[in-house]
Design a protein around this motif. Sequence first.
Motif: not given
Length: 362
Positions: A276-302
């Motif tokens: 898998h490509l760098h950016g594909e793994k980074v996208a998973i990192g963004v989603l996990a990052g939003l979960k770390l902050h408990g930002r569920d609404e933003e998580f759903e949007k992203i």
Amino acid sequence: MLVSTPQPPVRGARFPGRYIQGQGAIARLGNEAGQYGRRATVLLDNGVFDLLREQVDAAFAGSAEPEIVRHAGECSEKSIAALVASARAFGAEVIVGAGGGKALDTAKAAAHSLSLPIIVVPTIAASDAPCSALAVVYNDDGTVAYDLFLPSNPNLVLVDTALIAAAPARFLAAGIGDALATFYEADSCRQSGASNCMAMPGVSLAHEVARFCRDTIFENGVAALDECDARKPGEAFERVIEANILLSGIGFESGGVAAAHAIHHGLCELDDVHHHLHGEKVAIGVLAGLKLHGRDEEFEKIRRFCKSVRLPTRLADIGIAEATEEKLEIVARRACRAGEIIHNEPIAIDEKMVVRALAALI
Ligand SMILES: [Zn+2]
């Protein structure tokens, strides 16, 4: 009594010297290179060598003399030394790298070693690396050896959008994933006061560029992929290429990096993700990052945005079919190492939190 007020920190930003983008822009390469010297060593990616050799040759007609070198594929000390030797024997006054990330990094490293100007011509837009003052050097077995931090960004980044539109849309989508991380990471650094790639907090422009990068991919991402599919690059495509390469490049180097890329580094510990490509793994990192902050609404949007631009939203989408506790712990341990960029987040992050955030993506 005199009360000393804390001084605001010293801030900074860095940029490529110049940036040119458009369909057919490669035809300007000779003229542009000619501004730096009469002889140019051009490292051309093996993957596009046969496709571009004649175009590159033609672009130099009447301006500078090119030496066109085929890149074997790896950015290793061996390939850098070979390019240095070739350019030195030719008497090059400027180095050009054209192709994917490894060819560009080899050319950047060689130009640095020769103290020559460097022109970067990316032929895919899969990450924000082209504008950066960074080259990733690999061992001969394909594992990462070290990051080579360069004293300056490329003198010129020249982007021919017709070439990029001819590459598979998957690369463009991955570049959107890398660009998606830029705002969230820069914003985390802004909140925490963490340093950027210059070891100081970014100036306000860095954060404006990161926000503009995010807004650009939100507004144009879907249409750009449609234009890429149809091989008809239009306005949306141009905007997203600018976001993936220029805005994200400035945004990450000057705004700073944080959880999304730390989790990417963690994911790379698993053999499962290697296709898998760098950016594909980074996208998973963004989603996990939003979960770390408990930002569920933003998580759903992203999450919805990622789906709309063909980016992964679950661990299985990047090859982790069986996300065992043990695997998640390996990722978390690497992501949370002492001194790792995850600690640029404005809240304290530990391994357990990362495991929980990743578990939400199973
Ligand atoms: Zn990245």
